[in-house]
Design a protein around this motif. Structure first.
Motif, PDB file in Angstrom:
ATOM      1  N   UNK A 137      36.336  22.471  43.211  1.00 26.45           N
ATOM      2  CA  UNK A 137      37.509  23.340  43.157  1.00 26.45           C
ATOM      3  C   UNK A 137      37.692  23.941  41.769  1.00 26.45           C
ATOM      4  N   UNK A 138      37.428  23.144  40.736  1.00 25.98           N
ATOM      5  CA  UNK A 138      37.531  23.654  39.363  1.00 25.98           C
ATOM      6  C   UNK A 138      36.546  24.794  39.146  1.00 25.98           C
ATOM      7  N   UNK A 139      35.326  24.631  39.653  1.00 27.67           N
ATOM      8  CA  UNK A 139      34.318  25.685  39.514  1.00 27.67           C
ATOM      9  C   UNK A 139      34.725  26.929  40.294  1.00 27.67           C
ATOM     10  N   UNK A 140      35.306  26.735  41.466  1.00 31.05           N
ATOM     11  CA  UNK A 140      35.722  27.881  42.282  1.00 31.05           C
ATOM     12  C   UNK A 140      36.832  28.668  41.585  1.00 31.05           C
ATOM     13  N   UNK A 141      37.800  27.978  41.008  1.00 35.67           N
ATOM     14  CA  UNK A 141      38.958  28.630  40.392  1.00 35.67           C
ATOM     15  C   UNK A 141      38.601  29.294  39.071  1.00 35.67           C
ATOM     16  N   UNK A 142      37.795  28.601  38.245  1.00 33.46           N
ATOM     17  CA  UNK A 142      37.572  29.085  36.873  1.00 33.46           C
ATOM     18  C   UNK A 142      36.146  29.492  36.565  1.00 33.46           C
ATOM     19  N   UNK A 143      35.214  29.255  37.477  1.00 33.63           N
ATOM     20  CA  UNK A 143      33.820  29.595  37.211  1.00 33.63           C
ATOM     21  C   UNK A 143      33.015  28.430  36.700  1.00 33.63           C
TER      22      UNK A 143
END
Length: 445
Positions: A137-143
């Protein structure tokens, strides 16, 4: 004392901080009313932000998976802002997959080349405290998780958190991530929070995004064909033997464990339209963190009651009117615009009074309210004043809690006609001359 713990701080410093209380307010007297066996604890009224109890609440410790509350907040914010949706899909990159495949982290078990919705990943994170889904989820939201960590620390400052350091999205130790620790942090770094900062984060999570409780309150659910169970054993509806630890009204929020911080828990419960938020850090066991939380909830629900102390239209003796200039009336009565309510400890209802604070901006240079104006004209505020011995602080500021409502005029006053204004002006002119003459004569003697 507000401080931000920089991401470059070594784990050794975390140990020092774990045994030293950070500078803060003197310990409130109410700490003796309930014996909480945790190194650090706090209990807060979720509506007003009034601290009902605290024990070394500025002690800074690794929060472990309670870190995920910030990840939840940022995901919900991204949904609110339209950057992603609950049904947005993503696949799992090599980094979160390696965490998921590591039996040490015992997560839900993710598959690559498979689409997962934001809702599925969020539920696994919030219910089962899964680490890999948090990273995804962190990667999805911020790259990248590194960019997400920047967002976490920026949001912490924005929310008014006092003692914090976010170095990853999960609450794991950076050294446990191998070479995958987020860019901008160090391998020896760890997440750090105080109980008060955890409570501030929880306060914003449940008030800004109450929908988060719809998920954190789920005892069990299915993820990718398997049953997952909530680590919050206080939830009503827990299966089997776990049901013995449930507590009426509990619907969140997040557990955490590290060797350094022990067993921690940020909880929330609602009864009779009153919501409480609690944090206990460094308890001795998984069961103890829930038992100590239960003590706090029992204290909060049994010893405090939300009460309407003063009704709308309340007038304060000696401060119930203000003089009027240029009006058909010489004065107008003042009253509170709305009721004044607060969580009040049993037996302390009579220790509250109202103090009127008139606004300089609303009045002229002579301290009068200039006509014309209608009923309901705001002229200041009415502040609730507590005259007891205990100390009730505001969660956000750490200062004594201030509860205020508007003070308004109870009726309108029309502007006087030109003749009356002229007569009044002439009267004022001669009054000033007379006063000056008297002063001169007095000066002769």
């Amino acid at each position: 004392m507000k401080q931000r713990l920089q991401a470059s701080m070594a784990l050794g410093m975390a140990f020092i901080l774990s045994v030293v209380t950070v500078f803060g307010n003197p310990e409130p007297t109410y700490a003796d009313t309930v014996d909480v066996e945790a190194d650090s604890a706090i209990l807060v009224d979720a509506e007003s932000g009034k601290i009902l109890y605290e024990k070394d609440s500025d002690l800074t410790l690794p929060p472990a998976s309670m870190t995920k509350m910030m990840t939840e907040y940022l995901v919900l914010e991204a949904i609110e802002e339209g950057d992603i949706e609950w049904e947005t899909t993503t696949q799992i990159s090599d980094y979160p997959y390696s965490i998921s495949a590591n039996a040490t982290f015992s997560g839900v078990g993710l598959t690559q080349s498979q689409d997962y919705t934001v809702r599925e990943l969020y539920e696994a994170m919030a219910i089962n405290s899964d680490n890999a889904t948090s990273i995804a989820l962190a990667e999805l939201v911020a790259g990248s998780e590194g960019e997400f960590v920047k967002m976490m620390n920026e949001k912490a400052e924005e929310l008014g958190m006092t003692d914090y350091q976010f170095v990853n999205a999960t609450g794991l130790e950076n050294e446990d991530l191998g070479e995958n620790y987020p860019e901008g942090t160090e391998k020896e770094d760890t997440n750090l929070l105080s109980a008060r900062s955890s409570a501030i984060l929880a306060y914003h999570l449940v008030n800004d995004y109450p929908e988060s409780l719809e998920i954190s309150s789920v005892p069990t659910t299915e993820f990718d064909g398997q049953e997952i169970i909530n680590w919050n054993r206080m939830l009503p509806g827990m299966p089997g033997q776990l049901a013995a630890g449930s507590y009426e009204g509990v619907d969140g929020l997040k557990t955490g464990f590290t060797d350094l911080a022990g067993f921690s828990f940020t909880g929330t419960a609602e009864r009779d339209d009153r919501r409480l938020i609690s944090v206990v850090m460094k308890t001795d066991s998984e069961e103890a963190r829930f038992e100590e939380t239960k003590k706090l909830f029992e204290y909060g629900f049994n010893e405090f009651e939300q009460k309407e102390l003063f009704q709308a239209g309340h007038q304060v003796d000696g401060q119930s009117e203000v003089e009027v200039s240029k009006g058909k009336e010489n004065a107008v009565e003042l009253e509170t615009a709305e009721p004044i309510s607060a969580p009040v400890k049993n037996g302390e209802e009579e220790l509250y009074e109202v103090e009127v604070n008139l606004s300089d901006e609303a009045l002229d240079k002579n301290g009068k309210l200039e006509a014309p104006f209608e009923a309901g004209e705001k002229v200041g505020t009415a502040e609730l004043v507590y005259n007891g011995e205990e100390t009730y602080s505001d969660l956000q500021t750490g200062e004594p809690l201030r509860t205020e409502v508007d003070i308004v005029t109870s009726s309108g006053v029309e502007k006087a006609n030109w003749f009356m204004l002229t007569i009044g002006g002439v009267g004022d002119f001669f009054s000033d001359i007379f006063s000056s003459a008297v002063s001169v004569v007095k000066g002769w003697f």
